[in-house]
Design a protein around this motif. Structure first.
Motif, short mmCIF file in Angstrom:
data_model
loop_
_atom_site.label_atom_id
_atom_site.label_comp_id
_atom_site.label_asym_id
_atom_site.label_seq_id
_atom_site.Cartn_x
_atom_site.Cartn_y
_atom_site.Cartn_z
N GLU A 4 0.83 -1.21 0.00
CA GLU A 4 0.00 0.00 0.00
C GLU A 4 0.87 1.26 0.00
OE1 GLU A 4 -3.31 2.37 -0.17
OE2 GLU A 4 -3.10 0.21 -0.49
N ILE A 5 1.94 1.24 0.79
CA ILE A 5 2.88 2.37 0.79
C ILE A 5 3.47 2.56 -0.59
CG2 ILE A 5 5.10 3.17 1.70
CD1 ILE A 5 4.35 1.85 4.36
N ALA A 6 3.85 1.41 -1.22
CA ALA A 6 4.44 1.50 -2.56
C ALA A 6 3.44 2.06 -3.56
CB ALA A 6 4.91 0.11 -3.01
N ARG A 7 2.18 1.66 -3.43
CA ARG A 7 1.16 2.18 -4.35
C ARG A 7 0.95 3.69 -4.14
NH1 ARG A 7 -1.23 -2.96 -3.65
NH2 ARG A 7 -2.41 -2.26 -1.82
N LYS A 8 0.93 4.09 -2.86
CA LYS A 8 0.76 5.52 -2.56
C LYS A 8 1.93 6.32 -3.11
CE LYS A 8 -2.18 5.08 1.53
NZ LYS A 8 -2.28 5.29 2.99
N LYS A 9 3.14 5.80 -2.94
CA LYS A 9 4.32 6.49 -3.47
C LYS A 9 4.24 6.59 -4.99
CE LYS A 9 7.68 5.47 0.18
NZ LYS A 9 8.96 4.78 0.48
N ALA A 10 3.80 5.47 -5.62
CA ALA A 10 3.69 5.47 -7.07
C ALA A 10 2.63 6.47 -7.51
CB ALA A 10 3.35 4.06 -7.57
N ALA A 11 1.52 6.54 -6.75
CA ALA A 11 0.45 7.48 -7.10
C ALA A 11 0.91 8.92 -6.92
CB ALA A 11 -0.78 7.20 -6.24
N ALA A 12 1.67 9.16 -5.85
CA ALA A 12 2.19 10.50 -5.61
C ALA A 12 3.15 10.90 -6.71
CB ALA A 12 2.88 10.56 -4.25
N GLU A 26 3.17 9.73 -9.71
CA GLU A 26 2.38 9.91 -10.93
C GLU A 26 1.68 11.26 -10.92
OE1 GLU A 26 1.55 8.07 -14.62
OE2 GLU A 26 2.84 7.46 -12.95
N ALA A 27 1.16 11.64 -9.76
CA ALA A 27 0.51 12.97 -9.63
C ALA A 27 1.52 14.08 -9.86
CB ALA A 27 -0.14 13.09 -8.26
N LYS A 28 2.71 13.89 -9.33
CA LYS A 28 3.77 14.89 -9.51
C LYS A 28 4.11 15.03 -10.99
CE LYS A 28 8.32 16.16 -7.74
NZ LYS A 28 9.43 15.76 -6.85
N ARG A 29 4.21 13.90 -11.70
CA ARG A 29 4.52 13.95 -13.13
C ARG A 29 3.37 14.60 -13.90
NH1 ARG A 29 6.80 8.88 -11.97
NH2 ARG A 29 4.84 7.83 -12.51
N ARG A 30 2.14 14.30 -13.45
CA ARG A 30 0.98 14.91 -14.10
C ARG A 30 1.02 16.44 -13.95
NH1 ARG A 30 -4.21 12.85 -15.13
NH2 ARG A 30 -3.72 11.00 -13.92
N ALA A 31 1.32 16.89 -12.72
CA ALA A 31 1.37 18.33 -12.46
C ALA A 31 2.50 18.98 -13.25
CB ALA A 31 1.56 18.57 -10.96
N ALA A 32 3.65 18.27 -13.31
CA ALA A 32 4.79 18.81 -14.05
C ALA A 32 4.46 18.92 -15.53
CB ALA A 32 6.02 17.93 -13.83
N ALA A 33 3.76 17.90 -16.07
CA ALA A 33 3.40 17.93 -17.49
C ALA A 33 2.42 19.07 -17.77
CB ALA A 33 2.79 16.59 -17.89
N LYS A 34 1.50 19.26 -16.83
CA LYS A 34 0.51 20.33 -17.00
C LYS A 34 1.18 21.70 -16.97
CE LYS A 34 -3.85 22.02 -15.14
NZ LYS A 34 -4.90 21.83 -14.10
N PRO A 84 0.05 8.57 -18.91
CA PRO A 84 0.24 7.79 -17.68
C PRO A 84 1.12 6.57 -17.91
CG PRO A 84 -1.93 7.42 -18.57
CD PRO A 84 -1.34 8.52 -19.39
N ARG A 85 1.88 6.24 -16.89
CA ARG A 85 2.71 5.04 -16.97
C ARG A 85 1.84 3.78 -16.78
NH1 ARG A 85 8.41 6.19 -13.85
NH2 ARG A 85 9.09 7.94 -15.17
N ASN A 86 2.21 2.75 -17.49
CA ASN A 86 1.49 1.48 -17.39
C ASN A 86 2.10 0.65 -16.26
OD1 ASN A 86 0.05 -0.80 -17.73
ND2 ASN A 86 0.64 -1.19 -19.85
#
Length: 426
Positions: free
Chosen positions: A264-272, A274-282, A290-292
């Motif tokens: 769960e920690i790993a998933r949260k880190k991955a989601a965070a 991913e959100a950071k990359r999304r914000a950076a792209a925006k 999104p990464r697969n």
């Protein structure tokens, strides 16, 4: 239960505060426990050498008992047949003795009649001899007073002759009757002698059969005792194995809970991330892709078809359901084993019933933490902590551990629990 919950909560709170180095130690501890668990979760009859021996002894005792019971049934049937034959012979003897008694009575009666007839014939012969002269015929003629008297004397002479002839015929008939009675008696006596001889032989045979049946019965008793002993030993080993299995299951539950927390920690880190990359792209005005999380797919670790499948099996001797926690591939010894996917070697070495065993962690795949295990290898060529690529050589097929022949036993773990490998392996 309350104490266990408090201990689990304490563990979780503690783990949340540990350093990365302590977390690595926890990983090592988890891997060590996993080694014990996967070895214990092997088939019940295969998890311990003692258990396998107990099962083998039990099967052997059951086979020997069945054979002894068949021998006893055959011996009892032979004894019953011999007794039935003896009863039939005894019945024939009784009937023959009755016939013999009647035959002897018939012979005695016939002999008495012959003797009586001989006595009669003797008297007739004496009378005829005393009256027999050369002039007897003339006396019949000349001593007659008249023709009527002559006729009467001639008729009397003929009657005496006829009566004598009839007595002779009766004597011959009585003698023939006596001979027939004597022959019948001889036949009956011969039959009785033969029946007696057969009876004696059958009695001797019956004694042998009864002795064989007694030995067979004693053998069955011994086999029953041996079977009971084997069952007791098998049940004792089974009980010990089940106790150990329950203990390891408890440990597995704790480790699985920690694996789920870490996942769960790993998933949260991955989601965070991913959100950071999304914000950076925006912010950069770029299109976000999104990464697969899914892998490029698993491959079959050996180039053979799968054999014995994953799932529950019913033990025919111990009468318990047992779990086959992987899929077997009937590959020959020495065949190359390849990593089913990219990952990190979590453990590699000797692990109880699995023999030479390698576990590879593949990380989060499709939102789940996936690992693969490769058992019974003849040789391992990777080491713990090593990163491997899909299709990389990791070892060779063998028959180490509790194995009855060369094959690869493959297990797949999802979030710490085993699943059917064929859900991942093509």
């Amino acid at each position: 239960m309350l104490r266990s919950l408090i201990a689990a909560l304490t563990l979780c709170l503690t783990l949340g505060l540990v350093s990365p180095a302590a977390a690595d130690d926890l990983n090592d501890k988890r891997d060590d426990v996993r080694k014990s668990i996967v070895a214990s979760k092997k088939d019940v009859a295969e998890s311990k050498a003692e258990m396998s021996k107990a099962v083998a002894k039990l099967a052997k005792a059951q086979s020997a008992l069945a054979k002894a019971q068949r021998a006893l049934s055959a011996a009892d049937a032979a004894v019953a047949q011999a007794k039935s034959q003896d009863a039939a012979i005894a019945a024939r003897l009784a009937a023959a003795r009755d016939k013999l008694a009647k035959a002897k009575q018939a012979v005695a009666a016939a002999r008495a009649e012959v003797d009586a007839q001989l006595s009669v014939m003797g008297q007739v012969a004496r009378d005829a001899f005393q009256q027999q002269t050369d002039l007897v015929g003339l006396s019949v003629v000349f001593d007659s007073a008249d023709t009527g008297d002559l006729s009467q004397r001639l008729h009397w002479s003929t009657t005496v002759f006829d009566a004598t002839t009839a007595q002779l015929k009766r004597l011959r008939d009585l003698k023939a009757k006596l001979v027939a009675a004597q022959q019948a008696q001889a036949v009956i006596e011969q039959q009785i002698a033969a029946d007696k001889a057969e009876s004696e032989a059958n009695v001797a045979h019956l004694k042998v059969l009864q002795s064989q049946a007694a030995l067979a019965r004693a053998n069955v008793s011994g086999k029953v005792a041996s079977l009971a002993k084997a069952k007791t030993a098998a049940k004792a080993d089974l009980a010990a194995e089940q106790a150990e299995y329950r203990k390891l299951q408890s440990q597995e539950a704790k480790i699985s809970a920690e694996i789920r927390r870490r996942a769960e920690i790993a998933r949260k880190k991955a989601a965070a991330a991913e959100a950071k990359r999304r914000a950076a792209a925006k912010k950069a005005g770029k299109t976000y892709v999104p990464r697969n999380q899914s892998s490029k797919g698993f491959i079959r670790p050996v180039n053979v078809s799968p054999g014995s499948p994953f799932g529950l099996r019913y033990h025919p001797i111990l009468h318990v359901w047992r779990m086959h926690r992987g899929t077997d591939f009937g590959a020959p010894c020495g065949m190359a084993i390849y990593a089913a996917n990219d990952g990190r070697v979590a453990s590699a070495g000797r692990q109880g019933g699995f023999g030479n065993y390698t576990v590879i962690d593949h990380g989060i795949i499709g939102g789940k933490y996936v690992s693969t295990g490769y058992a019974h290898q003849s040789r391992i060529i990777v080491h713990r902590g090593q990163r491997v690529k899909q299709g990389q050589l990791i070892g060779y097929v063998g028959t180490t551990g509790l194995s009855t022949g060369c094959h690869l036993h493959l297990q797949v773990y999802v979030n710490g629990g085993v699943v059917n490998p064929m859900r991942y392996i093509p």
